[in-house]
Scaffold this motif. Structure first.
Motif, PDB file in Angstrom:
ATOM      1  N   MET A 106       0.735  -1.321   0.114  1.00 57.73           N
ATOM      2  CA  MET A 106      -0.052   0.101   0.005  1.00 57.73           C
ATOM      3  C   MET A 106       0.756   1.291  -0.104  1.00 57.73           C
ATOM      4  N   PRO A 107       0.527   2.442  -0.488  1.00 58.84           N
ATOM      5  CA  PRO A 107       1.241   3.487  -0.582  1.00 58.84           C
ATOM      6  C   PRO A 107       1.490   4.097   0.738  1.00 58.84           C
ATOM      7  N   VAL A 108       2.346   4.844   0.948  1.00 61.35           N
ATOM      8  CA  VAL A 108       2.676   5.764   2.141  1.00 61.35           C
ATOM      9  C   VAL A 108       1.634   6.743   2.479  1.00 61.35           C
ATOM     10  N   LEU A 109       1.053   6.707   3.739  1.00 59.21           N
ATOM     11  CA  LEU A 109       0.014   7.713   4.234  1.00 59.21           C
ATOM     12  C   LEU A 109       0.578   9.007   4.131  1.00 59.21           C
ATOM     13  N   ALA A 110       0.381   9.702   2.916  1.00 57.34           N
ATOM     14  CA  ALA A 110       0.687  11.158   2.773  1.00 57.34           C
ATOM     15  C   ALA A 110       0.433  12.251   4.251  1.00 57.34           C
ATOM     16  N   GLU A 111      -0.795  11.729   4.589  1.00 57.72           N
ATOM     17  CA  GLU A 111      -1.312  13.012   5.602  1.00 57.72           C
ATOM     18  C   GLU A 111      -0.674  12.418   7.023  1.00 57.72           C
ATOM     19  N   TYR A 112      -0.052  11.454   7.198  1.00 53.08           N
ATOM     20  CA  TYR A 112       0.741  11.191   8.276  1.00 53.08           C
ATOM     21  C   TYR A 112       2.252  11.400   8.443  1.00 53.08           C
ATOM     22  N   ASN A 113       2.544  12.025   7.218  1.00 52.85           N
ATOM     23  CA  ASN A 113       4.011  12.343   7.148  1.00 52.85           C
ATOM     24  C   ASN A 113       4.711  13.033   8.371  1.00 52.85           C
ATOM     25  N   TYR A 114       3.628  13.897   8.854  1.00 56.01           N
ATOM     26  CA  TYR A 114       4.420  14.817   9.873  1.00 56.01           C
ATOM     27  C   TYR A 114       4.356  13.938  11.189  1.00 56.01           C
ATOM     28  N   VAL A 115       3.498  13.040  11.255  1.00 59.15           N
ATOM     29  CA  VAL A 115       3.513  12.139  12.571  1.00 59.15           C
ATOM     30  C   VAL A 115       4.795  11.375  12.461  1.00 59.15           C
ATOM     31  N   PHE A 116       5.129  10.563  11.116  1.00 58.51           N
ATOM     32  CA  PHE A 116       6.317  10.108  11.125  1.00 58.51           C
ATOM     33  C   PHE A 116       7.404  10.855  11.599  1.00 58.51           C
ATOM     34  N   ALA A 117       7.497  12.077  10.978  1.00 56.61           N
ATOM     35  CA  ALA A 117       8.564  13.053  11.044  1.00 56.61           C
ATOM     36  C   ALA A 117       8.800  13.450  12.616  1.00 56.61           C
ATOM     37  N   ILE A 118       7.665  13.766  13.374  1.00 60.77           N
ATOM     38  CA  ILE A 118       7.557  13.924  14.754  1.00 60.77           C
ATOM     39  C   ILE A 118       8.217  12.724  15.647  1.00 60.77           C
ATOM     40  N   GLY A 119       7.387  11.449  15.082  1.00 59.34           N
ATOM     41  CA  GLY A 119       7.778  10.313  15.857  1.00 59.34           C
ATOM     42  C   GLY A 119       9.247  10.127  15.823  1.00 59.34           C
ATOM     43  N   THR A 120       9.738  10.192  14.755  1.00 58.16           N
ATOM     44  CA  THR A 120      11.217  10.068  14.266  1.00 58.16           C
ATOM     45  C   THR A 120      12.265  10.905  15.323  1.00 58.16           C
ATOM     46  N   PHE A 121      11.767  12.010  15.351  1.00 59.75           N
ATOM     47  CA  PHE A 121      12.529  13.076  16.197  1.00 59.75           C
ATOM     48  C   PHE A 121      12.494  12.687  17.555  1.00 59.75           C
ATOM     49  N   PHE A 122      11.276  12.225  18.250  1.00 57.53           N
ATOM     50  CA  PHE A 122      11.309  11.934  19.596  1.00 57.53           C
ATOM     51  C   PHE A 122      12.005  10.426  19.805  1.00 57.53           C
ATOM     52  N   ALA A 123      12.104   9.697  18.952  1.00 56.75           N
ATOM     53  CA  ALA A 123      12.770   8.518  19.009  1.00 56.75           C
ATOM     54  C   ALA A 123      14.125   8.423  19.063  1.00 56.75           C
ATOM     55  N   LEU A 124      14.705   9.412  18.107  1.00 57.48           N
ATOM     56  CA  LEU A 124      16.117   9.890  18.321  1.00 57.48           C
ATOM     57  C   LEU A 124      16.534  10.560  19.706  1.00 57.48           C
ATOM     58  N   LEU A 125      15.507  11.466  20.019  1.00 57.24           N
ATOM     59  CA  LEU A 125      15.808  12.129  21.326  1.00 57.24           C
ATOM     60  C   LEU A 125      15.782  11.108  22.431  1.00 57.24           C
ATOM     61  N   ASP A 126      14.917  10.271  22.371  1.00 57.63           N
ATOM     62  CA  ASP A 126      14.965   9.266  23.627  1.00 57.63           C
ATOM     63  C   ASP A 126      16.235   8.667  23.673  1.00 57.63           C
ATOM     64  N   VAL A 127      16.502   8.138  22.498  1.00 55.10           N
ATOM     65  CA  VAL A 127      17.895   7.070  22.470  1.00 55.10           C
ATOM     66  C   VAL A 127      18.983   8.071  22.761  1.00 55.10           C
ATOM     67  N   TYR A 128      18.894   9.531  22.431  1.00 56.90           N
ATOM     68  CA  TYR A 128      20.156  10.430  22.859  1.00 56.90           C
ATOM     69  C   TYR A 128      20.052  10.420  24.218  1.00 56.90           C
ATOM     70  N   ASN A 129      18.939  10.651  25.126  1.00 54.01           N
ATOM     71  CA  ASN A 129      18.818  10.818  26.250  1.00 54.01           C
ATOM     72  C   ASN A 129      19.406   9.314  26.979  1.00 54.01           C
ATOM     73  N   ASN A 130      19.266   8.306  26.381  1.00 56.18           N
ATOM     74  CA  ASN A 130      19.459   6.890  26.977  1.00 56.18           C
ATOM     75  C   ASN A 130      21.026   6.922  26.987  1.00 56.18           C
ATOM     76  N   GLY A 131      21.648   7.498  25.897  1.00 61.29           N
ATOM     77  CA  GLY A 131      23.061   7.492  25.686  1.00 61.29           C
ATOM     78  C   GLY A 131      23.678   8.385  26.786  1.00 61.29           C
ATOM     79  N   ALA A 132      23.154   9.562  27.066  1.00 61.20           N
ATOM     80  CA  ALA A 132      23.445  10.571  27.946  1.00 61.20           C
ATOM     81  C   ALA A 132      23.177  10.009  29.438  1.00 61.20           C
ATOM     82  N   ASN A 133      22.300   9.124  29.691  1.00 61.07           N
ATOM     83  CA  ASN A 133      21.863   8.696  31.154  1.00 61.07           C
ATOM     84  C   ASN A 133      22.626   7.373  31.363  1.00 61.07           C
ATOM     85  N   ASP A 134      21.717   6.414  30.591  1.00 62.22           N
ATOM     86  CA  ASP A 134      22.061   5.048  31.004  1.00 62.22           C
ATOM     87  C   ASP A 134      23.554   4.549  30.584  1.00 62.22           C
TER      88      ASP A 134
END
Length: 600
Positions: free
Chosen positions: A1-29
């Motif tokens: 199925m094609p990419v859900l264009a209307e959820y592009n922004y959700v994927f972008a925001i989710g990617t940002f916070f996923a990377l932020l979460d693992v960045y914090n994991n590196g700085a913390n754990d």
């Protein structure tokens, strides 16, 4: 199925916070995992970051994200989303946003929390807001529900404490309690290389790594490879490491260099130097522990002068009474602020990019008015490159050893002095031997960490990516792609390098007295515990494991006074508070997003 264009922004925001979460994991754990080695002075902070990055990457690409499936599928049942990929993407995005924001705030304030339990609580919170509390797997759920996961909150530190204490007591009985412990420390070292190598190899081949095609290998293959690698490392240590350490420690040969280790058995015939014993061949591991005055890293850095004061190679920490102004003692915050100013002044004298950046920021202050004034915006543009440079290099130049002590004249300083005094000190020659072992155990701990913790952010991000690419919520069952693991580990390493010092400076020696023999016991105990939980796909906090192991080893001193239970209590409090705070933040965020007015 094609990419859900209307959820592009959700994927972008989710990617940002996923990377932020693992960045914090590196700085913390990850920073907490290496704090033990840095605290024991077995390895410098810079080398810790290099080796940490290498072994985190190795663990991610070989073992993979074993706990990812638990995070993305076992807390909120997949059928609860009723095939709505958009809601699924929003749920995991909100969970990542809440968890990463909470951990970032705590890291900024040097409050050590568990990124693992932060994300798990956030996923449970969005589950309540999205599908209702009845749909969330609160029970055991085959060992992968919230009941099983939160059971690890108490089990993991206790198990790690048991493993750590057992290993250290073995070292204590076999080595430290001998009349002449130096030979015993030298000739038993290969055994600990055997343990570390076996644990690393077992974590890769046991239950198989799909990334390496090991998931279909017979038990005999697993046993042969595991014992072969561990035994091989033990033999190499006996052939090359033992002769090198014997020449340096037992013969007191100060002329021997690190590359002489490759001479192996030839070193047995190397004659002892004529000036043996006149020059110290090992570091003094008590510097920074047996002192009357404990101060901040910035104070020590400002007082040090080419190693003659502070934690230099030639001198002990200089003492300085607490400052009195107008008949009143300065507060801890005032002392720390003044010390930080002196520390920054010393950094401005450095050559290279960091010195330039610190001088630029100091010499180009903002003018009158707000930041949006024209002249201030021009100054901000001039300061921007310096900000980037300081952000990348400040942590590398931070004095971690000094920062783990308190401020002179404060209750914390007195408390740490009592803790250090209650711990028995062992010969530097013995501790030096275990400093090499600890580097191996630290790498093992880092390997174990990524095998468990990388799945925390990888699971939600993989679910978001799968739903975005296929418009199918069931895609969350797919394994995590290797490229996503690589991206997450790189981000995790950046977090360790740039911001890990903020957690390291309050860990390690803040709990109990550290030394290499103690440190390798702590790291092995934590590594075994993390790998044990990983094999059962149970997310567990690496931070909790290393803290539990640290307390367990500290109690081996034979007195409760050897452990700073005030710091341990603060850690436990922060762990417990993470659960309701992260869960509530995620649930509220998801509720607001789902019920926000929309058009179309």
């Amino acid at each position: 199925m094609p990419v859900l264009a209307e959820y592009n922004y959700v994927f972008a925001i989710g990617t940002f916070f996923a990377l932020l979460d693992v960045y914090n994991n590196g700085a913390n754990d990850v920073a907490n995992s290496w704090a033990t080695s840095v605290s024991s002075k077995s390895i410098s902070y810079r080398w810790a970051m290099v080796l940490g990055t290498c072994f985190e990457m190795l663990g991610a690409l070989t073992v993979g994200a074993r706990t990812a499936d638990t995070i993305k599928n076992k807390i909120i049942p997949l059928d609860a989303f009723q095939g709505n990929a958009g809601v699924q993407m929003l749920a995991f995005t909100c969970a990542l946003a809440a968890a990463s924001s909470w951990v970032m705030w705590c890291t900024r304030h040097s409050a050590h929390v568990s990124s693992t339990y932060s994300l798990i609580s956030a996923v449970a919170g969005v589950g309540v807001a999205t599908v209702g509390a009845s749909k969330v797997q609160w029970g055991w759920n085959g060992g992968q529900g919230l009941g099983a996961i939160f059971a690890g909150l108490g089990m993991a530190p206790a198990i790690a404490a048991g493993f750590g204490a057992t290993i250290f007591m073995l070292i204590k009985v076999v080595v430290h309690m001998r009349k002449n412990p130096v030979p015993w420390s030298i000739f038993t070292a290969p055994f600990f290389f055997l343990i570390a190598g076996t644990i690393c190899t077992l974590s890769i081949v046991y239950k198989g790594s799909p990334n390496l095609g090991l998931n279909k290998k017979p038990p005999g293959y697993i046993a042969a490879v595991t014992m072969g690698v561990g035994g091989g490392l033990c033999v190499l240590a006996a052939l090359f490491f033992v002769p090198y350490i014997n020449a340096r420690v037992a013969k007191r040969d100060a002329s021997i260099k690190w590359y002489h280790v490759f001479m192996g058995p030839v070193l047995w015939k190397r004659p002892a130097p004529t000036n043996a014993g006149e020059v110290s061949t090992v570091p003094d591991y008590t510097h920074g522990h047996d002192v009357d005055d404990t101060r901040s890293a910035e104070t020590l850095a400002s007082d040090s002068d080419d190693g003659e004061k502070g934690f230099g190679e030639k001198g002990m920490m200089a003492t300085q009474p607490r400052t009195v102004v107008h008949g009143q003692q300065k507060t801890t915050k005032q002392l720390q602020a003044e010390a930080q100013d002196r520390f920054h002044a010393k950094l401005r004298e450095k050559r290279g990019p960091l010195g330039w950046a610190m001088r630029t920021l100091h010499n180009t202050p903002f003018g009158p008015g707000e930041i949006y004034e024209t002249h201030n915006m021009a100054i901000a543009l001039k300061r921007l490159p310096a900000y980037v440079c300081v952000g990348a290099l400040y942590g590398v130049n931070y004095d971690i050893h000094a920062a783990q002590a308190g401020v002179a004249g404060t209750p914390e300083g007195a408390r740490m002095a009592r803790v250090y005094a209650a711990a028995e000190k062992y010969p530097n020659e013995v501790e030096y031997t275990y400093s090499f072992v600890q580097v191996v155990t630290a790498c093992t701990a880092s390997f174990a960490h990524v095998a468990n913790d990388i799945g925390n952010a990888a699971g939600p991000w993989a679910a978001i990516y799968g739903a975005w690419m296929t418009s199918d919520a069931a895609q969350a069952k797919a394994p995590v792609p290797v490229w996503q693991l690589a991206v997450l580990v790189i981000t995790l390493s950046i977090g360790l390098i740039t911001y890990g010092f903020n957690i390291m400076k309050v860990m390690g020696n803040k709990i109990t007295y550290h030394s290499p023999s103690r440190g390798c016991s702590m790291e092995l105990g934590a590594a075994i515990t993390v790998l044990l939980f990983s094999q059962f796909k149970l997310p567990v906090s690496t931070s909790m494991c290393i803290t539990g192991a640290t307390v367990g080893v500290g109690l081996c001193n034979g007195t409760l006074k050897a452990v700073n239970f005030q710091r341990v209590g603060l850690l436990v409090f922060s762990w417990i508070m993470t659960i309701p705070i992260a869960g509530t933040l995620a649930g509220l965020l998801m509720g607001i997003v789902l019920n926000a007015p929309h058009f179309g």
